[in-house]
Design a protein around this motif. Structure first.
Motif, mmCIF file in Angstrom:
data_model
loop_
_atom_site.group_PDB
_atom_site.id
_atom_site.type_symbol
_atom_site.label_atom_id
_atom_site.label_comp_id
_atom_site.label_asym_id
_atom_site.label_seq_id
_atom_site.Cartn_x
_atom_site.Cartn_y
_atom_site.Cartn_z
ATOM 1 N N PRO A 34 37.430 21.980 47.023
ATOM 2 C CA PRO A 34 37.201 21.457 45.676
ATOM 3 C C PRO A 34 36.589 22.460 44.709
ATOM 4 O O PRO A 34 36.406 22.160 43.535
ATOM 5 N N ALA A 35 36.246 23.668 45.179
ATOM 6 C CA ALA A 35 35.749 24.693 44.264
ATOM 7 C C ALA A 35 36.844 25.055 43.267
ATOM 8 O O ALA A 35 38.033 24.908 43.558
ATOM 9 N N ARG A 36 36.439 25.544 42.081
ATOM 10 C CA ARG A 36 37.421 25.880 41.046
ATOM 11 C C ARG A 36 37.303 27.313 40.549
ATOM 12 O O ARG A 36 38.072 27.743 39.703
ATOM 13 N N ILE A 37 36.336 28.070 41.052
ATOM 14 C CA ILE A 37 36.061 29.393 40.511
ATOM 15 C C ILE A 37 37.191 30.381 40.816
ATOM 16 O O ILE A 37 37.763 30.370 41.901
ATOM 17 N N PRO A 56 41.019 26.347 29.923
ATOM 18 C CA PRO A 56 40.702 24.925 29.854
ATOM 19 C C PRO A 56 39.223 24.613 30.103
ATOM 20 O O PRO A 56 38.707 23.627 29.573
ATOM 21 N N LEU A 57 38.549 25.454 30.878
ATOM 22 C CA LEU A 57 37.121 25.228 31.168
ATOM 23 C C LEU A 57 36.250 26.393 30.720
ATOM 24 O O LEU A 57 35.100 26.519 31.135
ATOM 25 N N GLY A 58 36.780 27.251 29.862
ATOM 26 C CA GLY A 58 36.025 28.386 29.349
ATOM 27 C C GLY A 58 36.160 29.611 30.236
ATOM 28 O O GLY A 58 36.780 29.571 31.309
ATOM 29 N N GLN A 59 35.566 30.709 29.769
ATOM 30 C CA GLN A 59 35.626 31.980 30.496
ATOM 31 C C GLN A 59 34.351 32.769 30.248
ATOM 32 O O GLN A 59 33.805 32.754 29.139
ATOM 33 N N THR A 60 33.901 33.465 31.283
ATOM 34 C CA THR A 60 32.794 34.408 31.165
ATOM 35 C C THR A 60 33.328 35.796 31.458
ATOM 36 O O THR A 60 34.056 35.993 32.438
ATOM 37 N N LEU A 61 32.987 36.750 30.606
ATOM 38 C CA LEU A 61 33.305 38.157 30.824
ATOM 39 C C LEU A 61 31.997 38.907 31.012
ATOM 40 O O LEU A 61 31.038 38.667 30.269
ATOM 41 N N ILE A 88 33.067 32.398 26.461
ATOM 42 C CA ILE A 88 34.107 31.893 25.567
ATOM 43 C C ILE A 88 34.308 30.415 25.914
ATOM 44 O O ILE A 88 34.690 30.099 27.045
ATOM 45 N N PRO A 89 34.019 29.510 24.978
ATOM 46 C CA PRO A 89 34.108 28.078 25.276
ATOM 47 C C PRO A 89 35.534 27.612 25.571
ATOM 48 O O PRO A 89 36.510 28.268 25.186
ATOM 49 N N PRO A 90 35.668 26.473 26.242
ATOM 50 C CA PRO A 90 36.987 25.911 26.526
ATOM 51 C C PRO A 90 37.833 25.773 25.259
ATOM 52 O O PRO A 90 37.328 25.354 24.208
ATOM 53 N N GLY A 91 39.099 26.171 25.359
ATOM 54 C CA GLY A 91 40.049 25.991 24.267
ATOM 55 C C GLY A 91 39.953 26.987 23.132
ATOM 56 O O GLY A 91 40.771 26.944 22.210
ATOM 57 N N GLU A 92 38.989 27.914 23.144
ATOM 58 C CA GLU A 92 38.848 28.870 22.039
ATOM 59 C C GLU A 92 39.864 30.000 22.199
ATOM 60 O O GLU A 92 39.883 30.695 23.221
ATOM 61 N N GLU A 111 37.228 28.848 35.638
ATOM 62 C CA GLU A 111 37.492 27.779 36.592
ATOM 63 C C GLU A 111 38.881 27.202 36.342
ATOM 64 O O GLU A 111 39.339 27.139 35.205
ATOM 65 N N ALA A 112 39.513 26.776 37.410
ATOM 66 C CA ALA A 112 40.830 26.157 37.317
ATOM 67 C C ALA A 112 40.687 24.668 37.010
ATOM 68 O O ALA A 112 39.787 24.004 37.524
ATOM 69 N N LEU A 113 41.564 24.162 36.183
ATOM 70 C CA LEU A 113 41.671 22.736 35.907
ATOM 71 C C LEU A 113 43.110 22.346 36.243
ATOM 72 O O LEU A 113 44.039 22.857 35.621
ATOM 73 N N ASP A 114 43.277 21.505 37.227
ATOM 74 C CA ASP A 114 44.616 21.138 37.712
ATOM 75 C C ASP A 114 45.446 22.372 38.051
ATOM 76 O O ASP A 114 46.636 22.444 37.756
ATOM 77 N N GLY A 115 44.792 23.387 38.620
ATOM 78 C CA GLY A 115 45.467 24.604 39.051
ATOM 79 C C GLY A 115 45.634 25.674 37.989
ATOM 80 O O GLY A 115 46.038 26.779 38.299
ATOM 81 N N ALA A 116 45.345 25.360 36.728
ATOM 82 C CA ALA A 116 45.536 26.325 35.632
ATOM 83 C C ALA A 116 44.198 26.915 35.195
ATOM 84 O O ALA A 116 43.214 26.184 35.035
#
Length: 134
Positions: A34-37, A56-61, A88-92, A111-116
């Motif tokens: 169930p991890a998504r990272i 979909p769940l944001g990104q950290t660089l 970077i927030p989700p959807g930006e 993180e993946a949301l429904d595999g994406a």
């Protein structure tokens, strides 16, 4: 527990439809559910960059070396340096990559949301890329 030995997983050249220039990706982790990272070490040659995209769940660089740029729609790109961390927030809609003259390496964590993990859009234009950093 899984241990991935250094050098056990090959570097992959990033897909041309999602990147401009030469970019190499080294996997860090793609944890099972169930991890998504998902995390990659990404090395951009000078002038290389991503296309516009969202997560979909944001990104950290986290910048490891070199000089980079990160850009948002309708804004001048911002310069990023080793040790800098960007959220970077989700959807930006955004892009990131090396400066024109200096390579850059960062860790990309999402993180993946429904595999994406990303929704890819059009390439960053030369005018968008070359806009003076803020």
């Amino acid at each position: 527990m899984d241990i991935y030995a250094a050098g056990a997983r090959p570097s992959k050249r990033a897909r041309a439809e999602w990147f401009t220039g030469t970019v190499w990706q080294d996997p860090v982790i793609e944890a099972p559910a169930p991890a998504r990272i998902r995390a990659l070490r990404v090395a951009f040659e000078p002038g290389a960059r991503t296309a516009w995209h969202t997560h979909p769940l944001g990104q950290t660089l986290h910048v490891l070396s070199g000089l980079g740029l990160v850009g948002l729609r309708d804004a001048a790109p911002q310069l990023i340096r080793p040790g800098d961390t960007v959220w970077i927030p989700p959807g930006e809609e955004h892009w990131h990559g090396a400066t024109p003259d200096t390579a850059m390496v960062h860790l990309a964590l999402q993180e993946a949301l429904d595999g994406a993990v990303a929704d890819w859009l059009e390439q960053v234009t030369e005018a968008e890329y070359r806009r003076s950093p803020a």
